[in-house]
Motif scaffolding. Structure first.
Motif, PDB file in Angstrom:
ATOM      1  N   ILE A 566     -37.884  88.398  30.111  1.00  0.00           N
ATOM      2  CA  ILE A 566     -37.423  87.607  31.259  1.00  0.00           C
ATOM      3  C   ILE A 566     -37.388  88.456  32.520  1.00  0.00           C
ATOM      4  O   ILE A 566     -37.866  88.041  33.587  1.00  0.00           O
ATOM      5  CB  ILE A 566     -36.033  87.009  30.962  1.00  0.00           C
ATOM      6  N   LEU A 567     -36.833  89.664  32.431  1.00  0.00           N
ATOM      7  CA  LEU A 567     -36.792  90.553  33.591  1.00  0.00           C
ATOM      8  C   LEU A 567     -38.192  90.890  34.091  1.00  0.00           C
ATOM      9  O   LEU A 567     -38.446  90.933  35.299  1.00  0.00           O
ATOM     10  CB  LEU A 567     -36.039  91.842  33.219  1.00  0.00           C
ATOM     11  N   ASP A 568     -39.092  91.133  33.141  1.00  0.00           N
ATOM     12  CA  ASP A 568     -40.463  91.471  33.511  1.00  0.00           C
ATOM     13  C   ASP A 568     -41.124  90.293  34.230  1.00  0.00           C
ATOM     14  O   ASP A 568     -41.811  90.467  35.257  1.00  0.00           O
ATOM     15  CB  ASP A 568     -41.251  91.852  32.259  1.00  0.00           C
ATOM     16  N   SER A 569     -40.928  89.086  33.721  1.00  0.00           N
ATOM     17  CA  SER A 569     -41.533  87.913  34.346  1.00  0.00           C
ATOM     18  C   SER A 569     -40.983  87.680  35.751  1.00  0.00           C
ATOM     19  O   SER A 569     -41.741  87.402  36.692  1.00  0.00           O
ATOM     20  CB  SER A 569     -41.287  86.676  33.475  1.00  0.00           C
ATOM     21  N   LEU A 570     -39.676  87.793  35.917  1.00  0.00           N
ATOM     22  CA  LEU A 570     -39.065  87.556  37.222  1.00  0.00           C
ATOM     23  C   LEU A 570     -39.495  88.609  38.242  1.00  0.00           C
ATOM     24  O   LEU A 570     -39.821  88.285  39.389  1.00  0.00           O
ATOM     25  CB  LEU A 570     -37.542  87.537  37.084  1.00  0.00           C
ATOM     26  N   SER A 571     -39.494  89.868  37.825  1.00  0.00           N
ATOM     27  CA  SER A 571     -39.917  90.925  38.754  1.00  0.00           C
ATOM     28  C   SER A 571     -41.406  90.808  39.068  1.00  0.00           C
ATOM     29  O   SER A 571     -41.848  91.129  40.177  1.00  0.00           O
ATOM     30  CB  SER A 571     -39.592  92.306  38.174  1.00  0.00           C
ATOM     31  N   THR A 572     -42.183  90.322  38.109  1.00  0.00           N
ATOM     32  CA  THR A 572     -43.612  90.117  38.348  1.00  0.00           C
ATOM     33  C   THR A 572     -43.849  88.998  39.347  1.00  0.00           C
ATOM     34  O   THR A 572     -44.703  89.114  40.233  1.00  0.00           O
ATOM     35  CB  THR A 572     -44.328  89.803  37.021  1.00  0.00           C
ATOM     36  N   LEU A 573     -43.108  87.903  39.238  1.00  0.00           N
ATOM     37  CA  LEU A 573     -43.251  86.816  40.204  1.00  0.00           C
ATOM     38  C   LEU A 573     -42.902  87.306  41.608  1.00  0.00           C
ATOM     39  O   LEU A 573     -43.542  86.902  42.598  1.00  0.00           O
ATOM     40  CB  LEU A 573     -42.349  85.640  39.810  1.00  0.00           C
ATOM     41  N   ALA A 574     -41.917  88.197  41.707  1.00  0.00           N
ATOM     42  CA  ALA A 574     -41.581  88.781  43.003  1.00  0.00           C
ATOM     43  C   ALA A 574     -42.697  89.694  43.499  1.00  0.00           C
ATOM     44  O   ALA A 574     -43.026  89.703  44.692  1.00  0.00           O
ATOM     45  CB  ALA A 574     -40.265  89.553  42.897  1.00  0.00           C
ATOM     46  N   GLU A 575     -43.284  90.460  42.598  1.00  0.00           N
ATOM     47  CA  GLU A 575     -44.380  91.356  42.962  1.00  0.00           C
ATOM     48  C   GLU A 575     -45.575  90.558  43.488  1.00  0.00           C
ATOM     49  O   GLU A 575     -46.176  90.902  44.526  1.00  0.00           O
ATOM     50  CB  GLU A 575     -44.789  92.175  41.740  1.00  0.00           C
ATOM     51  N   VAL A 576     -45.933  89.486  42.792  1.00  0.00           N
ATOM     52  CA  VAL A 576     -47.054  88.648  43.219  1.00  0.00           C
ATOM     53  C   VAL A 576     -46.737  88.005  44.569  1.00  0.00           C
ATOM     54  O   VAL A 576     -47.606  87.906  45.453  1.00  0.00           O
ATOM     55  CB  VAL A 576     -47.356  87.578  42.158  1.00  0.00           C
ATOM     56  N   ALA A 577     -45.487  87.553  44.733  1.00  0.00           N
ATOM     57  CA  ALA A 577     -45.094  86.939  46.003  1.00  0.00           C
ATOM     58  C   ALA A 577     -45.204  87.934  47.154  1.00  0.00           C
ATOM     59  O   ALA A 577     -45.678  87.590  48.245  1.00  0.00           O
ATOM     60  CB  ALA A 577     -43.672  86.405  45.889  1.00  0.00           C
ATOM     61  N   ALA A 578     -44.781  89.169  46.924  1.00  0.00           N
ATOM     62  CA  ALA A 578     -44.851  90.186  47.973  1.00  0.00           C
ATOM     63  C   ALA A 578     -46.291  90.537  48.310  1.00  0.00           C
ATOM     64  O   ALA A 578     -46.640  90.728  49.482  1.00  0.00           O
ATOM     65  CB  ALA A 578     -44.081  91.430  47.528  1.00  0.00           C
ATOM     66  N   LEU A 579     -47.136  90.619  47.301  1.00  0.00           N
ATOM     67  CA  LEU A 579     -48.532  90.989  47.527  1.00  0.00           C
ATOM     68  C   LEU A 579     -49.315  89.887  48.233  1.00  0.00           C
ATOM     69  O   LEU A 579     -50.247  90.167  48.990  1.00  0.00           O
ATOM     70  CB  LEU A 579     -49.207  91.317  46.194  1.00  0.00           C
ATOM     71  N   ASN A 580     -48.945  88.618  47.988  1.00  0.00           N
ATOM     72  CA  ASN A 580     -49.747  87.492  48.475  1.00  0.00           C
ATOM     73  C   ASN A 580     -49.065  86.666  49.558  1.00  0.00           C
ATOM     74  O   ASN A 580     -49.557  85.581  49.900  1.00  0.00           O
ATOM     75  CB  ASN A 580     -50.124  86.583  47.299  1.00  0.00           C
ATOM     76  N   ASP A 581     -47.939  87.152  50.080  1.00  0.00           N
ATOM     77  CA  ASP A 581     -47.259  86.473  51.182  1.00  0.00           C
ATOM     78  C   ASP A 581     -46.813  85.071  50.788  1.00  0.00           C
ATOM     79  O   ASP A 581     -47.079  84.096  51.483  1.00  0.00           O
ATOM     80  CB  ASP A 581     -48.166  86.428  52.420  1.00  0.00           C
TER      81      ASP A 581
END
Length: 885
Positions: A566-581
């Protein structure tokens, strides 16, 4: 050979005890290939050998070649068996593993062998046979009066869930999400023709039919209670799910039968309801390319391919599950958004936690492998390192906002006692096998230390004895040596043989030397040779004790692994959001979707040659319910409508979305009808697929659904297609009131805005320049005035004569004088269409008094079903055909 094989396939007719034993096992497991351990090989015999040789591309030979009935034989090395098993399982075979269960040195007669496990497509444990980012599900299904109970298990992770489904449609949708490798059905369903309808059209799971008694309710409850070591199942929340429990009981019975042990890492049965999640059917998953692309079936180019930047395999599997099960509860969605936002706003926090997560690895499959006895000492080292990372992760989480992370911190258990024991026990680089020792550190066990000293420092003792004997006899050439026949011995050359003392016992005379043994040497030999064997035995015993200690911590390990995912998925969604605006969407239970500068997440990420043009979208059930989108091919209609669906879905899994601003309502279901494709496997034509998907939408959509339609009615004649499209649009407006984006080339549909207040026309803007078109990719209000089909044909490379002739034909048709089409080519054929039909499909705006418009306005009143409305349309078409042959 096949003939002799069939004659030999009975235990009584086998020529040796081993062949009789093999055939007895084969009789007990007729649906499995038998891998029979013989020394360093797994052998297959008879028909199994023929199959194995063919499927594995290995040599087929024979046993007893000189006999009248030679036995077909094919084998694989035991140390490479996993690769061969993987290939067989991928092809849908079961394989029964027959191992030697006693030491050949101690066997009296034939070595005892038993089936230790059965490898099946749905019960794979070995990492080499599993996709790291995907679950491998075994599913069990039991039905009664059109309701179904379903249980699913990934034995590699211990994930065990169940649910009940109301009809075949819900069951079919669940199969699409799970894509099981193997399915269990009651034997009574063996001849059912319905089963094929429940599976995805391209699915090829192994189907197993189990005895009906295995689905008995009482038997299921007793078996599950034994599995979980409980007196009842009340604590699992499965009350009121009798069909699901019967399916779960049959599944667990199958696990115990094939694995020959209690899978102790399966610690709970978790119920779920399809009502908790957005419904996604097969057409929607395929058309939106959620996990795989339509073109090549690869992950790259799909939504999952864009979102999955997880640092752990368990995170990738969790994210994929979320994508298949978007949430419906606003509070739970916002809870995910809150955590994603925290990671999004604090880049250092995100980077640090993702680095720690990467060190944890695949904790769930690692724990499952160890618990089931498939792990080795290297797995224990990996587990130690994972737990050390968990300890650091827990400290890190304790330092973050308690309102967001306290639950995660409490769920992560680094198990310090287990970590300490693993640190003390296992060497940093142990061997891959567990039967050959050298796994444990000195200082862990005193008896083992003595054996290690003896086995590893025996050469020093040999040198000591040799030096002592040389000095005592005064013979520098004296040697102490070893061979398998005599063990350790002292060798003297012939010239020094007379110096051998009385306590030397001669064992062998050679041409140039004499060989002797002594009591001291014999005692040393016993100690050294036995020390190595005893060391191997003791280390294996200690390894099993350590494995048992790990197994006792299974519940904590599995909860920690789930939390990591769960932590990995949530932090990944944040990472993708930061990379793609991306931005955080606002989500509520209203009926509106408002997106400003929305973008298609996949097209934007993969588009290299031009900047992506964002678009606004406003949908609701009270004013802008049905958006009719016109415009030429290649302009971007499909991209715009798909991006709205993807943004809605992304928001409900907890993700930020590609837009400048997004205010979204919860969607209970996304429907798609996209493109033209046939389904030859199911015997469906292109148009039948189109109509089947459309019927599914009209029967199942609600006012909370989001519908994406990309061309309705294009797979049949013009009148039929337009009639169907018109009736479908009216039904969506008048009856379902579902938020709909309807892309079409039927410009006549834009007339709906005259009578349907919630229908709005939009088009994708283009510009003409020197007989060329420029796609502006911008969604604007109003209908398109042309289709620009000929210009698109030019872009596609149609020959210039075809383009020029098409322009001539278009001009003639627009003039309403079809006879002129044949001015330059004499023909006795009558015109193919009536002037009314031709003028209807001209680019000029349709006159309000056109006869087809009058008829279409009469269709789909409140009292009519979609089928009745379509029937009227078809009758109209026949009537017009008779009037204008």
């Amino acid at each position: 050979m096949a003939k002799s094989s069939k004659k030999s396939l009975t235990p009584a007719s086998a020529t040796t005890p081993m062949m009789r034993h093999f055939l007895e096992i084969k009789a007990d497991h007729p649906d499995s290939l038998i891998f029979y351990r013989c020394g360093d090989f797994y052998e297959t015999f008879y028909d199994d050998a023929v199959t194995a040789a063919r499927e594995l591309d290995i040599t087929l030979t024979s046993r007893d070649k000189n006999s009248e009935n030679p036995v077909p034989l094919a084998g694989v090395p035991y140390h490479a068996v996993q690769g061969y098993l993987s290939r067989l399982v991928d092809k849908g075979y079961k394989v029964a593993i027959v191992e030697q269960v006693e030491d050949p040195k101690q066997a009296k007669g034939m070595v005892k062998r038993e089936v230790v496990r059965i490898v099946t497509p749905g019960l794979v444990m070995d990492g080499d046979n599993l996709a790291a980012d995907e679950n491998n599900f075994l599913v069990s299904i039991f039905g009664h009066e059109k309701r179904f109970g379903l249980a699913l298990l990934d034995i590699s992770t211990g994930e065990f869930r169940c649910t009940e489904l109301n009809d075949e449609a819900e069951l079919s949708n669940e199969m699409v999400k799970l894509t099981p490798r193997e399915i269990l059905f009651p034997d009574a369903w063996r001849d059912s023709e319905e089963i094929a309808r429940w599976l995805p059209w391209n699915a090829r799971p192994l189907i197993d039919y189990r005895a009906d008694v295995e689905f008995d309710a009482r038997r299921a409850e007793e078996l599950l209670c034994r599995q979980f070591q409980t007196s009842n199942l009340k604590g699992f929340g499965v009350d009121g799910l009798p069909l699901a429990l019967r399916a779960a009981g049959a599944l667990m019975s199958y696990v115990q039968e094939t694995q020959r042990q209690r899978a102790e890492h399966i610690t709970a049965l978790t119920p779920y309801s399809s009502k908790e999640f957005m419904v996604l059917d097969e057409a929607t998953k395929v058309n939106l390319e959620l996990e795989r692309t339509i073109l090549d079936g690869r992950k790259r180019g799909s939504l999952l391919g864009i979102l999955d930047r997880c640092r752990t395999p368990v995170g990738s599997r969790t994210l994929k599950r979320w994508l298949n099960y978007p949430l419906m509860d606003v509070a739970r969605i916002r809870e995910r958004h809150n955590i994603v936002e925290e990671f999004f706003l604090h880049g250092t926090l995100r980077a640090e936690i993702r680095e720690l997560l990467a060190r944890v690895g695949d904790l769930s499959r690692l724990s499952g492998r160890i618990t089931m006895g498939h792990g080795n000492a290297r797995d224990l080292v990996t587990l130690k390192e994972a737990l050390q990372a968990c300890a650091e992760l827990k400290v890190f989480l304790d330092q973050q906002r308690p309102d967001l992370f306290v639950g995660f911190s409490q769920a992560v258990d680094p198990l310090p006692d287990l970590t300490d024991r693993l640190c003390r026990a296992i060497v940093d680089e142990p061997p891959a096998t567990v039967r050959e020792g050298r796994m444990f550190k000195t200082g862990y066990h005193s008896d083992l230390d003595s054996l290690i000293l003896m086995s590893e420092h025996g050469k020093d003792e040999i040198l000591r004895i040799e030096a002592k004997e040389k000095k005592a006899l005064g013979v520098p050439s004296l040697k102490v040596r070893y061979n398998r026949v005599f063990g350790y011995y002292i060798e003297l050359t012939k010239s020094h043989a007379d110096k051998a003392p009385a306590h030397y016992v001669r064992k062998q005379t050679l041409t140039n030397a004499e060989r002797y043994i002594t009591q001291e040497l014999k005692e040393f030999e016993d100690q050294v040779l036995n020390a190595e064997d005893r060391r191997h035995e003791l280390e294996y015993t200690l390894f099993e004790e350590l494995r048992r200690f790990v197994t006792d911590q299974t519940a904590s390990l599995m909860l920690t692994a789930e939390t990591i995912g769960i932590l990995d998925s949530l932090s990944t969604l944040a990472e993708v959001a930061a990379l793609n605006d991306y931005v955080r969407p606002s989500i509520d239970a209203s009926d509106a979707i408002h997106i400003e500068d929305g973008r298609h997440p996949v097209v934007e990420a993969l588009q290299k040659n031009e900047s992506f043009i964002p678009n606004d979208t406003h949908l609701d059930c009270s004013d802008r319910q049905l958006l009719l989108i016109t415009g030429p091919n290649m302009a971007g209609k499909s991209t715009v409508i798909r991006q709205v669906a993807l943004i809605a879905l992304m928001s409900q899994i907890g993700s930020f979305v590609p837009a400048r601003k997004a205010d979204l309502s919860v969607v209970d279901r996304i429907f798609t009808r996209v493109g033209a494709a046939d389904n030859l496997v199911r015997g469906l034509s292109t148009f039948m697929v189109e109509m089947t998907e459309t019927a599914n939408i009209l029967h199942n959509a609600t006012s909370n659904s989001l519908i994406i339609l990309d061309e309705i009615g294009r797979g049949t004649s013009t009148y039929d297609g337009l009639s169907i499209a018109w009736a479908v649009a009216e039904y969506l407006h008048d009856h379902l009131r579902a938020k709909t984006m309807f892309a079409t080339h039927y410009h006549e549909l834009t007339e709906l805005t005259r009578a349907k207040p919630r229908v709005h026309n939009l088009n994708i803007s283009v510009r003409e320049w020197k007989d060329q078109i420029i796609f502006l990719r911008k969604l604007i209000e109003g209908p398109a005035n042309r289709s620009y089909g000929i210009q698109v044909g030019r872009l596609a490379g149609l020959p210039d004569p075809v383009i020029q002739r098409a322009k001539q034909v278009l001009h003639i048709l627009e003039s309403g004088k079809p006879d002129r089409l044949f001015d330059d080519r004499p023909s006795k054929r009558k015109p193919a269409s009536s002037p009314n039909q031709l003028s209807l499909f001209s680019v000029r705006e349709v006159e309000r008094d056109h006869p087809i418009i009058d008829e279409l306005d009469q269709l789909s009143p409140e009292s009519l079903s979609p089928i009745e409305a379509l029937t009227i349309l078809f009758d109209w078409k026949k009537r017009r055909s008779n009037e204008n042959p």
